[in-house]
Design a protein around this motif. Structure first.
Motif, PDB file in Angstrom:
ATOM      1  N   LEU A  90     -29.811  25.205   6.970  1.00  0.00           N
ATOM      2  CA  LEU A  90     -29.730  23.825   6.484  1.00  0.00           C
ATOM      3  C   LEU A  90     -31.034  23.426   5.829  1.00  0.00           C
ATOM      4  O   LEU A  90     -32.118  23.632   6.390  1.00  0.00           O
ATOM      5  CB  LEU A  90     -29.433  22.872   7.632  1.00  0.00           C
ATOM      6  N   ASN A  91     -30.939  22.854   4.633  1.00  0.00           N
ATOM      7  CA  ASN A  91     -32.101  22.297   3.950  1.00  0.00           C
ATOM      8  C   ASN A  91     -31.882  20.810   3.742  1.00  0.00           C
ATOM      9  O   ASN A  91     -30.809  20.374   3.314  1.00  0.00           O
ATOM     10  CB  ASN A  91     -32.313  22.982   2.593  1.00  0.00           C
ATOM     11  N   GLN A 122     -26.199  23.056   2.885  1.00  0.00           N
ATOM     12  CA  GLN A 122     -25.856  23.881   4.045  1.00  0.00           C
ATOM     13  C   GLN A 122     -25.287  25.209   3.578  1.00  0.00           C
ATOM     14  O   GLN A 122     -24.313  25.252   2.818  1.00  0.00           O
ATOM     15  CB  GLN A 122     -24.824  23.176   4.931  1.00  0.00           C
ATOM     16  N   ASP A 172     -39.433  17.962   2.446  1.00  0.00           N
ATOM     17  CA  ASP A 172     -38.473  19.043   2.230  1.00  0.00           C
ATOM     18  C   ASP A 172     -38.585  20.017   3.396  1.00  0.00           C
ATOM     19  O   ASP A 172     -39.632  20.636   3.590  1.00  0.00           O
ATOM     20  CB  ASP A 172     -38.772  19.754   0.905  1.00  0.00           C
ATOM     21  N   GLN A 173     -37.521  20.131   4.184  1.00  0.00           N
ATOM     22  CA  GLN A 173     -37.543  20.986   5.368  1.00  0.00           C
ATOM     23  C   GLN A 173     -36.292  21.850   5.411  1.00  0.00           C
ATOM     24  O   GLN A 173     -35.203  21.403   5.036  1.00  0.00           O
ATOM     25  CB  GLN A 173     -37.624  20.144   6.658  1.00  0.00           C
ATOM     26  N   THR A 174     -36.457  23.094   5.854  1.00  0.00           N
ATOM     27  CA  THR A 174     -35.345  24.021   6.013  1.00  0.00           C
ATOM     28  C   THR A 174     -35.304  24.527   7.452  1.00  0.00           C
ATOM     29  O   THR A 174     -36.342  24.939   7.991  1.00  0.00           O
ATOM     30  CB  THR A 174     -35.477  25.214   5.053  1.00  0.00           C
ATOM     31  N   VAL A 175     -34.120  24.470   8.040  1.00  0.00           N
ATOM     32  CA  VAL A 175     -33.907  25.046   9.370  1.00  0.00           C
ATOM     33  C   VAL A 175     -33.251  26.407   9.147  1.00  0.00           C
ATOM     34  O   VAL A 175     -32.043  26.508   8.910  1.00  0.00           O
ATOM     35  CB  VAL A 175     -33.022  24.137  10.246  1.00  0.00           C
ATOM     36  N   GLU A 176     -34.066  27.463   9.174  1.00  0.00           N
ATOM     37  CA  GLU A 176     -33.594  28.796   8.821  1.00  0.00           C
ATOM     38  C   GLU A 176     -32.467  29.275   9.731  1.00  0.00           C
ATOM     39  O   GLU A 176     -31.553  29.976   9.303  1.00  0.00           O
ATOM     40  CB  GLU A 176     -34.755  29.796   8.870  1.00  0.00           C
ATOM     41  N   GLN A 177     -32.539  28.904  11.020  1.00  0.00           N
ATOM     42  CA  GLN A 177     -31.565  29.413  11.988  1.00  0.00           C
ATOM     43  C   GLN A 177     -30.134  29.019  11.636  1.00  0.00           C
ATOM     44  O   GLN A 177     -29.186  29.783  11.877  1.00  0.00           O
ATOM     45  CB  GLN A 177     -31.899  28.921  13.407  1.00  0.00           C
ATOM     46  N   ILE A 178     -29.968  27.837  11.045  1.00  0.00           N
ATOM     47  CA  ILE A 178     -28.613  27.380  10.728  1.00  0.00           C
ATOM     48  C   ILE A 178     -28.393  27.270   9.216  1.00  0.00           C
ATOM     49  O   ILE A 178     -27.318  26.856   8.776  1.00  0.00           O
ATOM     50  CB  ILE A 178     -28.303  26.027  11.402  1.00  0.00           C
TER      51      ILE A 178
END
Length: 628
Positions: A451-452, A474, A443-449
């Motif tokens: 998106l999980n 998203q 489980d990963q989240t890209v905070e900048q955009i």
């Protein structure tokens, strides 16, 4: 999970300034029984001519702020003669106050078929209706201390100075103006306050999610028996000690003792506990609470709480897992009432009942504090940041390692049946269809955009099935801090239970099934595509989710070739074989609305939320099933 559970139990909660102007002077003292020399805990101290008061701690010590001299303090304790202390100036040393037990010389009560306690409480209820109807709102300053203990010592202390607001129509709000806590607790974890404390003069009282009829409810005599135990005295006035006895065995009610001032027919004090109906499912094995509260009218019309003392113990255990007893206590002192005042509109424009002033607007709240006991003072001196609640309540048993944290929240968390490292979660479960299931999830989240992404894969050894899936979410930027919008989608091929449980979790089911208990669920196989949108806080306290689901379901029936009733050692109690479902393609639209949605509360308390879910399936959208 352990940290969240303990923080939840600890919380067992503006630019406002506190009434303390800093110009007052603090009078301190110690209250004793003049005959025995024993301290009188929770004795009340009233600043005559004001709505200000205080209570003594367990060692009889008190402090109270005086605006100007001369001043008069009134010290009261039920069963003792009150003492008026006239002060011309601030005493150079703490006061020593000795109270004499009252000599009871009341007329003998004539015993009739009807217990006098019933008649006394009838008059209390009738008197309450007269003044309670005139009470529209109030502000009050509150000092609260919460102490958490394990079997051997104090684990943490949180203290809070707050301003509490109550409105008949809009309810409670509270602003924390000052906080102090032991160094193993952060300020953001200090929720000490009085907004959720019961007022035992209310008609209905919420205790741990249960709605309990109060002892001064207009219909209280339908729910309680009241029996006069004895008649005491305070300042020459009779005080009736009344036994509170629930009439109904299956309804949550209180039991204990109430003290009634005879001249006013008003509650002076209650010592109550919820009856056995107020209980909780496993793994909570014991949940004991006791409440003590005193009241005063400060020489005016309204009888208001001046304190609250709560003691409780929680016992948590199950097969393979046992926590030390979690003991908690709370003492609150309410003072400086302002009655029927206009409350700030800004307080009720937000959902939060509890907010913090940033930073603390009161550098020192010591004049309002209930003095620390010797044990509490020592705890402040000796507890450091390494003595975490996780260590203090470290569980025992072979499942304990699944609940341990490694101390680095950023890289590892753990939960029942799962163990996570840096976003990678190792999963495990056991049931009569899967047998043993082992898997891994990411489980990963890209905070900048915004998106999980989450993926999982695992193998069910008895069903001989590979489970796997992926989901994406998203966030759509809106520039609003409260409202958030998402698009989402995913695919899964897995074995699922036919029902889900919030209190009865899959982890608990796995544990008891593994050791011979009955497997609670039935199971089926499915592969599913799902896509939708989600809006959080679309309206105040309201979340909405709309999904399109395309799913193929398949029964997992017990046959001669495939026995879906697996038992590791043949121990478990048998039940009807895993029930079939109606195979086919399910295409459906699902709308879900959540009001006041909160996090999982571990089954320790009730929830005050509402979820509405509407699912529509029809042949017009390619489904084999027609239903709504």
């Amino acid at each position: 999970m352990l940290k969240n559970l303990l923080l939840f139990i600890a919380v067992i909660a503006a630019s406002l300034s506190i009434t303390n102007t800093g110009n007052g002077q603090t009078v301190k003292g110690h209250i004793f029984d003049t005959e025995t020399g024993n301290p009188l805990p929770a004795a009340t101290i009233l600043y005559e001519g004001t709505y200000r008061g205080s209570t003594a701690n367990l060692e009889g010590e008190f402090s109270i702020e005086i605006d100007e001299f001369p001043a008069v303090l009134v010290i009261r304790y039920i069963g003792y003669e009150s003492q008026r202390i006239e002060l011309d100036q601030l005493p150079e040393t703490p006061l020593t106050v000795e109270l004499k037990p009252s000599v009871t010389e009341m007329e003998e009560i004539v015993v009739t078929d009807r217990d006098p306690g019933l008649s006394i409480m009838e008059r209390v209820i009738a008197r309450k209706q007269l003044w309670r109807d005139e009470l529209e709102s109030y502000e009050v300053d509150a000092y609260t201390r919460q102490v958490l203990r394990n079997d051997t010592s104090i684990v943490s202390i949180t203290e809070s100075g707050t301003r509490s607001f109550w409105d008949r129509e809009m309810g409670h709000r509270e602003v924390q103006l000052y906080s102090r806590q032991t160094t193993n607790i952060g300020r953001d974890q200090n929720f000490a306050g009085v907004r959720f404390l019961p007022n035992f003069y209310d008609d209905n009282i919420t205790i741990a999610g249960f709605n309990v009829v109060g002892i001064t409810h207009p219909n209280a005599l339908n729910y309680y028996d009241f029996s006069l135990i004895e008649t005491l005295q305070i300042d020459g006035d009779p005080v009736y000690k009344i036994d509170v006895i629930p009439k109904r065995r299956l309804q949550p009610l209180f039991e204990g003792t109430a003290y009634v001032l005879g001249t006013e027919y008003a509650l002076l004090e209650v010592d109550l506990t919820p009856n056995d109906v107020v209980t909780f499912p496993p793994p909570i094995q014991g949940f004991n609470l006791s409440y003590s509260q005193q009241f005063d009218n400060f020489g005016e019309d309204f009888w208001l709480p001046v304190d609250m003392r709560i003691d409780g113990t929680i016992q948590i255990s199950m097969i393979g897992l046992r926590f030390p007893a979690i003991r908690f206590s709370q003492s609150s002192n309410l003072s400086e009432y302002r009655i029927n005042v206009e409350l700030p509109d800004s307080l009720y424009r937000q959902d939060q009942q509890f907010t913090r002033a940033e930073p603390d607007t009161a550098a020192d709240f010591s004049d309002r504090m209930i003095p620390l006991t010797i044990e509490e003072s020592l705890a402040y001196e000796t507890i450091d940041s390494t003595q975490t609640m996780e260590k203090a309540f470290e569980p025992e048993g072979f499942l304990a390692r699944f609940l341990q944290d490694d101390g680095d929240d950023s890289s590892a968390t753990m939960g029942p049946g799962n163990q996570r490292f840096a976003g990678v979660e190792f999963q495990g479960r056991f049931n009569r269809v899967d047998g043993f299931h082992a898997g891994v999830g990411v489980d990963q989240t890209v905070e900048q955009i915004g998106l999980n992404a989450a993926l999982f894969a695992g193998y069910s050894f008895h069903a001989e099935h590979l489970n796997y899936g992926i989901s994406l979410r998203q966030e759509i930027p809106t520039g609003e801090s409260d409202r958030r919008f998402f698009v989402k989608g995913g695919y899964a091929d897995e074995i699922r239970s036919r029902g889900t449980g919030t209190i009865y979790s899959p982890f608990m089911n796995s544990t008891q099934a593994l050791f011979g208990g009955e497997d609670y669920f039935d199971y089926f196989k499915t592969d599913e595509w799902k896509a939708g949108i989600e809006a959080r806080r679309l309206l105040p306290r309201t979340d909405l989710s709309l999904d399109f689901i395309r799913r193929n379901d398949q029964s997992l029936q017990t046959t001669q070739e495939s026995i879906y009733d697996y038992s590791l050692f043949g121990w478990h109690r048998t039940r009807p074989a895993n029930r079939p479902i109606q195979d086919g393609r399910l295409n459906a639209i699902n709308l879900q609305i959540d009001l006041n949605r909160g996090g999982f509360n571990y089954g320790v308390t009730g929830s005050r939320d509402l979820q509405l879910s509407i699912t529509h399936s029809s042949k017009e959208i390619g489904s084999d099933f027609d239903f709504t």
